[in-house]
Write a protein that holds these residues in place. Structure first.
Motif, mmCIF file in Angstrom:
data_model
loop_
_atom_site.group_PDB
_atom_site.id
_atom_site.type_symbol
_atom_site.label_atom_id
_atom_site.label_comp_id
_atom_site.label_asym_id
_atom_site.label_seq_id
_atom_site.Cartn_x
_atom_site.Cartn_y
_atom_site.Cartn_z
ATOM 1 N N GLN A 8 34.552 41.067 49.966
ATOM 2 C CA GLN A 8 34.888 39.501 50.339
ATOM 3 C C GLN A 8 33.654 38.938 50.127
ATOM 4 O O GLN A 8 33.423 37.858 49.605
ATOM 5 C CB GLN A 8 35.447 39.647 51.594
ATOM 6 C CG GLN A 8 35.848 38.020 52.059
ATOM 7 C CD GLN A 8 36.848 37.989 53.157
ATOM 8 O OE1 GLN A 8 36.757 38.827 54.077
ATOM 9 N NE2 GLN A 8 37.330 36.733 53.513
ATOM 10 N N ASN A 11 32.171 38.888 46.545
ATOM 11 C CA ASN A 11 33.027 38.049 45.869
ATOM 12 C C ASN A 11 32.652 36.293 46.000
ATOM 13 O O ASN A 11 32.770 35.885 45.060
ATOM 14 C CB ASN A 11 34.529 38.183 46.142
ATOM 15 C CG ASN A 11 35.166 39.596 45.424
ATOM 16 O OD1 ASN A 11 34.315 40.120 44.338
ATOM 17 N ND2 ASN A 11 36.115 40.059 45.761
ATOM 18 N N SER A 12 32.449 36.530 47.305
ATOM 19 C CA SER A 12 31.931 34.992 47.645
ATOM 20 C C SER A 12 30.665 34.563 47.040
ATOM 21 O O SER A 12 30.694 33.448 46.338
ATOM 22 C CB SER A 12 31.819 34.682 49.180
ATOM 23 O OG SER A 12 31.313 33.400 49.541
ATOM 24 N N THR A 28 34.725 39.052 40.249
ATOM 25 C CA THR A 28 35.082 39.760 41.507
ATOM 26 C C THR A 28 33.873 40.832 41.244
ATOM 27 O O THR A 28 33.181 40.889 40.272
ATOM 28 C CB THR A 28 36.510 40.206 41.621
ATOM 29 O OG1 THR A 28 36.300 41.065 40.468
ATOM 30 C CG2 THR A 28 37.370 39.358 41.440
#
Length: 99
Positions: A8, A11-12, A28
């Motif tokens: 997460q 990906n940010s 991603t």
């Protein structure tokens, strides 16, 4: 050693980079690894064994499944092989028969 980030968080960060570079494709961690394996390494002549090690795969089959070898890489490899054969000395049938 670099800190291990969650998917997460990674990906940010990738989204931030894409925004800064005006990239509209969704990025991603998975697509980044795949791009690294295929576009950056394999198409630039890095062996699949080396790529496998860099990706942390214990089994080469995992890398073969994960990072397909692109047609251009196969074409380049065959071109290199043809060049090697063109430089090799010729052996006549008589020489082969005498072996």
């Amino acid at each position: 050693m670099l800190p291990v980030l969650s998917n997460q968080k990674m990906n940010s960060y990738l989204k931030e980079i894409a925004d800064l570079c005006s990239i509209t494709k969704k990025m991603t961690f998975h697509t980044a690894r795949h791009t690294f394996a295929t576009t950056i390494t394999l198409t630039n002549g890095v062996s699949i064994e080396t790529v496998s090690k860099m990706l942390g795969h214990k089994n080469l089959k995992t890398t073969q499944h994960y990072a397909k070898i692109l047609d251009i890489k196969v074409s380049d490899d065959m071109k290199g092989l043809r060049e090697k054969f063109a430089q090799a000395p010729s052996i006549s049938k008589a020489e082969i028969a005498s072996i």
